[in-house]
Design a protein around this motif. Structure first.
Motif, mmCIF file in Angstrom:
data_model
loop_
_atom_site.group_PDB
_atom_site.id
_atom_site.type_symbol
_atom_site.label_atom_id
_atom_site.label_comp_id
_atom_site.label_asym_id
_atom_site.label_seq_id
_atom_site.Cartn_x
_atom_site.Cartn_y
_atom_site.Cartn_z
ATOM 1 N N GLU A 234 1.221 -1.792 0.014
ATOM 2 C CA GLU A 234 -0.075 0.613 0.092
ATOM 3 C C GLU A 234 0.958 1.293 0.029
ATOM 4 N N THR A 235 1.872 1.456 0.677
ATOM 5 C CA THR A 235 2.754 2.317 0.810
ATOM 6 C C THR A 235 3.319 2.756 -0.356
ATOM 7 N N VAL A 236 4.148 1.686 -0.957
ATOM 8 C CA VAL A 236 4.362 1.496 -2.144
ATOM 9 C C VAL A 236 3.752 2.369 -3.306
ATOM 10 N N ARG A 237 2.465 1.773 -3.939
ATOM 11 C CA ARG A 237 1.233 2.365 -4.660
ATOM 12 C C ARG A 237 1.460 3.768 -4.044
ATOM 13 N N ILE A 238 1.325 4.579 -2.940
ATOM 14 C CA ILE A 238 0.829 5.985 -2.545
ATOM 15 C C ILE A 238 2.275 6.802 -2.839
ATOM 16 N N VAL A 239 3.268 6.111 -2.354
ATOM 17 C CA VAL A 239 5.300 6.957 -3.218
ATOM 18 C C VAL A 239 4.535 7.079 -4.565
ATOM 19 N N CYS A 252 13.285 3.943 -3.184
ATOM 20 C CA CYS A 252 13.464 2.694 -1.639
ATOM 21 C C CYS A 252 13.166 4.068 -0.118
ATOM 22 N N ARG A 253 13.748 5.048 -0.442
ATOM 23 C CA ARG A 253 14.111 5.785 0.965
ATOM 24 C C ARG A 253 12.525 6.167 1.312
ATOM 25 N N ARG A 254 12.395 6.869 -0.248
ATOM 26 C CA ARG A 254 10.560 7.328 0.461
ATOM 27 C C ARG A 254 9.994 6.236 1.142
ATOM 28 N N VAL A 255 10.218 5.354 0.855
ATOM 29 C CA VAL A 255 9.297 4.334 0.939
ATOM 30 C C VAL A 255 8.960 3.819 2.668
ATOM 31 N N LEU A 256 10.851 3.739 2.296
ATOM 32 C CA LEU A 256 11.403 3.221 4.328
ATOM 33 C C LEU A 256 10.299 4.803 5.068
ATOM 34 N N GLU A 258 7.926 6.594 4.938
ATOM 35 C CA GLU A 258 6.696 5.506 4.850
ATOM 36 C C GLU A 258 6.034 5.410 5.655
ATOM 37 N N LEU A 259 7.505 4.710 6.077
ATOM 38 C CA LEU A 259 6.919 3.090 6.496
ATOM 39 C C LEU A 259 7.519 3.452 8.025
ATOM 40 N N GLY A 260 7.894 4.354 8.129
ATOM 41 C CA GLY A 260 8.590 4.469 9.238
ATOM 42 C C GLY A 260 9.701 3.681 9.822
ATOM 43 N N LEU A 261 10.747 3.297 9.269
ATOM 44 C CA LEU A 261 11.930 2.606 8.932
ATOM 45 C C LEU A 261 12.839 3.691 8.445
ATOM 46 N N PRO A 262 13.867 3.227 9.322
ATOM 47 C CA PRO A 262 15.198 4.515 9.123
ATOM 48 C C PRO A 262 15.166 3.975 7.574
ATOM 49 N N GLU A 263 15.978 5.674 6.637
ATOM 50 C CA GLU A 263 16.379 5.597 5.920
ATOM 51 C C GLU A 263 17.896 4.317 5.667
ATOM 52 N N THR A 264 18.266 4.929 6.484
ATOM 53 C CA THR A 264 19.718 4.404 6.014
ATOM 54 C C THR A 264 19.818 2.925 5.855
ATOM 55 N N ILE A 265 19.255 2.427 6.621
ATOM 56 C CA ILE A 265 18.619 1.028 6.237
ATOM 57 C C ILE A 265 18.334 0.370 4.581
ATOM 58 N N ALA A 266 18.512 1.761 3.884
ATOM 59 C CA ALA A 266 18.037 1.359 2.004
ATOM 60 C C ALA A 266 19.410 0.929 1.745
ATOM 61 N N ASN A 267 19.100 -0.083 0.791
ATOM 62 C CA ASN A 267 20.233 -0.902 -0.015
ATOM 63 C C ASN A 267 19.224 -1.360 -1.254
ATOM 64 N N ARG A 272 14.777 -3.707 -4.500
ATOM 65 C CA ARG A 272 14.210 -4.626 -5.745
ATOM 66 C C ARG A 272 12.864 -5.184 -4.797
ATOM 67 N N SER A 273 12.489 -5.249 -3.747
ATOM 68 C CA SER A 273 11.627 -5.376 -2.891
ATOM 69 C C SER A 273 10.544 -4.785 -3.481
ATOM 70 N N PHE A 274 10.884 -3.463 -3.459
ATOM 71 C CA PHE A 274 9.649 -2.532 -3.774
ATOM 72 C C PHE A 274 9.558 -2.537 -5.341
ATOM 73 N N GLN A 275 10.086 -2.567 -5.606
ATOM 74 C CA GLN A 275 9.934 -2.248 -7.768
ATOM 75 C C GLN A 275 9.007 -3.580 -7.836
ATOM 76 N N ALA A 276 9.605 -4.906 -6.805
ATOM 77 C CA ALA A 276 9.122 -5.948 -7.670
ATOM 78 C C ALA A 276 7.055 -5.988 -6.619
ATOM 79 N N SER A 277 7.215 -4.950 -6.029
ATOM 80 C CA SER A 277 5.529 -4.490 -5.772
ATOM 81 C C SER A 277 5.339 -3.745 -6.438
#
Ligand SMILES: [Zn+2]
Length: 283
Positions: A234-239, A252-256, A258-267, A272-277
């Motif tokens: 859902e977050t991927v859709r909104i972003v 990836c950073r924007r979705v993270l 929005e999800l309330g996760l640290p952007e530093t974990i973007a890799n 790839r996961s978000f692109q798959a979504s």
């Protein structure tokens, strides 16, 4: 840690390389003591020392390991497979679709580059036996292990069900809320969680990235993993609707965020996961 009469859980610490430095992680390896000893996953490179220590403490030796099942080909699962095979002479088993990346880790490193790949993976290993959905492996002492194909995290990911001890080894099939979301196919991933969720009478949920869970908690973890996937989608859709055509890492950073996760974990793997979504939305 002994989980049941026949199952031991080993927590293997390691670190992953990020642009911000190394961050600590862990992965679980499981041992099933049947006629021989069946290992589920090998951990990262050098994990064989922790595995063999456990064997010694329980009065067994490396040669007692007769089977190593690799739930899939990712580095934290196959890293010590070559060393385990060399020391034990065990049979190595995996699902067909994972074979190429297990037998040729250079190929895997090229096609799915993980930072610090070769510090996590000791080398390639031959898959002696390919597994398919529904296979039942006889471990002796009245124990049987059923193969359940649970794709999504990767094409050939499997889970294993030991009905005699009501234990489900779910590997990376169930995402952990707040942890790195890693999947190749989000719809398959959701279907796989629902398939595991439908198993009756799970007493132990034994995952790779989570501590062993018992009873009702096992089902709650699967429910929350499924909700987490839905929330990510859902977050991927909104972003995506808010800003089209971002490059995958920025997306990836924007979705993270929005999800309330640290952007530093973007890799690149999370990207790839978000692109798959995104790709799954056309289905
Ligand atoms: Zn994995």
């Amino acid at each position: 840690m002994q989980v049941t009469d026949h199952i031991h859980a080993l927590k293997v610490p390691f670190s992953v390389t990020t642009p911000q430095g190394k961050i600590p992680r862990f992965v679980y390896v499981y041992l099933i003591y049947g006629e021989g000893i069946c290992l589920i996953d090998s951990g990262v490179a050098s994990s064989e020392k922790i595995i063999f220590d456990c064997l010694e403490k329980t009065g067994r030796k490396p040669e007692d390991v007769s089977l190593l099942i690799l739930t899939h080909s990712h580095p934290d699962h196959i890293g010590a497979a070559q060393a385990v095979k060399r020391a034990t002479g065990c049979e190595v088993a995996a699902y067909t679709a994972e074979r190429a990346w297990i037998e040729d880790v250079e190929l895997q490193a090229r096609e799915r580059p993980v930072p610090g790949f070769f510090s996590l993976v000791g080398g390639s290993v031959k898959v002696d036996r390919t597994l398919k959905d529904g296979d039942v492996l006889n471990l002796g002492k009245g124990l049987s292990l059923k193969v359940i194909h649970t794709p999504g995290h990767s094409k050939g990911s499997i889970s294993l069900w030991l009905p005699e001890e009501r234990a489900l080894f779910s590997a990376d099939a169930v995402p952990i809320v707040g942890d790195l979301p890693i999947y190749e196919d989000v719809l398959e991933s959701a279907r796989s969680i629902k398939r595991l969720r439908a198993l009756d009478g799970i007493e132990f949920l034994l995952a790779s990235w989570d501590d062993p869970r018992r009873g009702e908690m096992a089902y709650r973890i699967m429910d929350s993993g499924l909700e987490y996937l839905q929330r990510i989608n859902e977050t991927v859709r909104i972003v995506d609707e808010g800003s089209r055509d971002l490059d995958p890492m920025e997306f990836c950073r924007r979705v993270l965020k929005e999800l309330g996760l640290p952007e530093t974990i973007a890799n690149p793997l999370v990207a790839r996961s978000f692109q798959a979504s995104l790709a799954s939305r056309g289905n």
